[in-house]
Design a protein around this motif. Structure first.
Motif, short mmCIF file in Angstrom:
data_model
loop_
_atom_site.label_atom_id
_atom_site.label_comp_id
_atom_site.label_asym_id
_atom_site.label_seq_id
_atom_site.Cartn_x
_atom_site.Cartn_y
_atom_site.Cartn_z
N UNK A 12 0.83 -1.20 0.00
CA UNK A 12 0.00 0.00 0.00
C UNK A 12 0.87 1.25 0.00
N UNK A 13 0.51 2.20 -0.85
CA UNK A 13 1.11 3.53 -0.86
C UNK A 13 0.06 4.51 -0.36
N UNK A 14 0.37 5.29 0.65
CA UNK A 14 -0.60 6.22 1.21
C UNK A 14 -0.06 7.64 1.18
N UNK A 15 -0.97 8.58 1.14
CA UNK A 15 -0.64 10.01 1.11
C UNK A 15 -1.47 10.73 2.14
N UNK A 16 -0.87 11.69 2.83
CA UNK A 16 -1.59 12.48 3.83
C UNK A 16 -1.24 13.96 3.67
N UNK A 17 -2.23 14.81 3.87
CA UNK A 17 -2.01 16.26 3.98
C UNK A 17 -2.04 16.58 5.47
N UNK A 18 -0.93 17.04 6.01
CA UNK A 18 -0.83 17.24 7.46
C UNK A 18 -0.94 18.69 7.88
N UNK A 19 -0.82 19.63 6.95
CA UNK A 19 -0.95 21.05 7.28
C UNK A 19 -1.13 21.84 5.99
N UNK A 20 -1.82 22.99 6.11
CA UNK A 20 -2.03 23.88 4.96
C UNK A 20 -1.80 25.31 5.42
N UNK A 65 5.47 4.41 1.88
CA UNK A 65 5.60 3.46 0.78
C UNK A 65 6.02 2.10 1.34
N UNK A 66 5.81 1.02 0.59
CA UNK A 66 6.21 -0.31 1.07
C UNK A 66 7.72 -0.38 1.34
N UNK A 67 8.10 -1.13 2.36
CA UNK A 67 9.51 -1.26 2.74
C UNK A 67 10.34 -1.87 1.63
N UNK A 68 9.73 -2.73 0.80
CA UNK A 68 10.47 -3.40 -0.27
C UNK A 68 11.07 -2.41 -1.27
N UNK A 69 10.48 -1.22 -1.35
CA UNK A 69 10.94 -0.25 -2.35
C UNK A 69 12.39 0.16 -2.13
N UNK A 70 12.82 0.20 -0.87
CA UNK A 70 14.16 0.70 -0.57
C UNK A 70 15.09 -0.38 -0.03
N UNK A 71 14.74 -1.63 -0.22
CA UNK A 71 15.61 -2.71 0.23
C UNK A 71 16.92 -2.71 -0.55
N UNK A 72 18.05 -2.92 0.14
CA UNK A 72 19.34 -2.98 -0.57
C UNK A 72 19.36 -4.14 -1.58
N UNK A 142 4.40 2.10 -8.20
CA UNK A 142 3.16 2.03 -7.42
C UNK A 142 2.57 3.42 -7.30
N UNK A 143 1.26 3.45 -7.07
CA UNK A 143 0.52 4.70 -6.92
C UNK A 143 -0.49 4.55 -5.79
N UNK A 144 -0.72 5.61 -5.05
CA UNK A 144 -1.73 5.58 -4.00
C UNK A 144 -3.08 5.20 -4.60
N UNK A 145 -3.81 4.30 -3.94
CA UNK A 145 -5.09 3.82 -4.47
C UNK A 145 -6.13 4.94 -4.55
N UNK A 146 -6.10 5.86 -3.61
CA UNK A 146 -7.11 6.92 -3.57
C UNK A 146 -6.41 8.27 -3.53
N UNK A 147 -6.78 9.16 -4.43
CA UNK A 147 -6.16 10.47 -4.45
C UNK A 147 -6.92 11.44 -3.55
N UNK A 148 -6.20 12.46 -3.12
CA UNK A 148 -6.83 13.55 -2.38
C UNK A 148 -7.49 14.51 -3.38
N UNK A 149 -8.44 15.28 -2.89
CA UNK A 149 -9.07 16.32 -3.68
C UNK A 149 -8.74 17.67 -3.04
N UNK A 150 -8.26 18.60 -3.85
CA UNK A 150 -7.99 19.97 -3.39
C UNK A 150 -8.97 20.88 -4.12
N UNK A 151 -9.88 21.49 -3.36
CA UNK A 151 -10.94 22.32 -3.93
C UNK A 151 -10.72 23.77 -3.50
N UNK A 152 -10.52 24.65 -4.48
CA UNK A 152 -10.20 26.05 -4.15
C UNK A 152 -11.43 26.83 -3.69
N UNK A 153 -12.63 26.29 -3.89
CA UNK A 153 -13.85 27.04 -3.56
C UNK A 153 -14.70 26.40 -2.47
#
Length: 330
Positions: A12-20, A65-72, A142-153
């Motif tokens: 799983x690849x996840x994304x979070x917005x923690x501050x704006x 991101x999954x740990x396998x991505x950066x395995x030596x 890999x890509x996050x399964x669900x994208x965030x939405x940024x709405x300016x209005x």
């Protein structure tokens, strides 16, 4: 399902917005209240900003991101994690590289800045893991399964947009509404958001829709609103499917605005058991072809009534009327 000529990254690849933070004239920057971005909905509502003169917004991002991505000595090399903000309404695309919080770690952080003047509608924010695979750089692992939405209005961080309800007298209102003066409402799908025009000349409709009356009246109101929502879902589906952008190979594309949201929401009930991209292509072929479109109408009606929760509203009314009659008999 897409096939790739190289090994992909599982996990799983996840994304979070923690501050704006928002920047106004003169470079002053203020933090946006945490209520304006929802981790549950994965939506940022910049319309909740206390200041209306903001010029740009900076989103603090973190990805796992999954740990396998950066395995030596792994299958991949030159791992990078990028966040991409895309708004099709303005053809705007912003890409930023995230940095690992710790050497070889799973967590990556960074920030993305968007300028208010560059955006009109909702933008999608996703994260991708990119690397060199089989000697070829720039391959997406890999890509996050669900994208965030940024709405300016938007003034609420909700994934599903609220309807715009407008009360107006059809008899002497806008010219285009006058031919419909005998109906209680009309759904208009020509704008940025669908609008329900409620005919205040239809006796009692405005009080019923917006009132808070006795129990029986409340049940009737809920049923009426469910029927209104059914009309809305049906209208917006037909509008969305009737105005698709088509690729050179004939493949239809999901619209970028609320029309795309409607299609992704309803297609699983219109053509169940199919991926939404395949379902979109099939519905488009039937609508523009010589057969199959009429057979889809019951499925479209089913999808609309289900999302409007008509069965639930009707069952509540039936049970309520039954209790009312029993009480009257006593």
């Amino acid at each position: 399902m897409k096939a790739f000529p190289y090994k992909r990254l599982s996990g799983v690849v996840s994304l979070r917005v923690s501050a704006v933070t928002l920047k106004g004239p003169g470079g002053s920057r203020e933090s946006l209240d945490a209520a304006a971005y929802s981790v549950l909905e994965q939506v940022v509502a910049l319309g909740l900003a206390e200041r209306d003169d903001w010029e740009s917004a900076r989103l603090k991002l973190s990805a796992t991101i999954p740990a396998k991505a950066t395995e030596p000595n792994g299958y991949w090399s030159d791992i990078v994690v990028v966040a991409v903000l895309t708004e099709r309404a303005t053809n705007t695309r912003i890409t930023v590289h995230l940095e690992p919080e710790t050497e070889g770690g799973r967590d990556w952080v960074g920030s993305l800045e968007l300028w208010r003047a560059d955006h009109l509608d909702r933008a999608g924010l996703s994260v991708h893991v990119v690397a060199t695979a089989d000697g070829v750089p720039g391959r997406i692992l890999a890509t996050a399964e669900k994208e965030w939405i940024v709405d300016v209005a938007a003034e609420a961080p909700l994934r599903r947009r609220e309807l715009d309800v407008h009360e107006v007298g059809f008899r002497e209102g806008p010219v285009w509404l006058r031919p419909f003066r005998e109906v209680p409402w009309i759904v208009d799908t020509s704008g940025e958001l669908p609008t329900v025009h409620v005919n205040t000349d239809f006796e009692g409709i405005a009080d019923l829709v917006g009132g808070d009356g006795p129990a029986v009246e409340g049940m009737v109101r809920d049923l009426l609103l469910a029927q209104m929502c059914t009309d809305v879902w049906t209208a917006v589906f037909h509008t969305a499917i009737g105005n698709l952008e088509i690729e050179d190979d004939g493949r239809p594309l999901f619209p970028h605005d609320w029309r795309g949201e409607v299609l992704r929401e309803m297609l699983p009930d219109v053509l169940p058991g199919r991926p939404v991209e395949e379902a979109l292509g099939e519905v488009h072929r039937r609508r523009t072809g010589t057969f199959g479109w009429l057979e889809l109408q019951p499925r479209i009606q089913f999808a609309a009534t289900r999302r409007a929760e008509v069965p639930k509203a009707l069952a509540t009314v039936i049970r309520g009327l039954d209790r009312f009659e029993q009480g009257a008999d006593v």
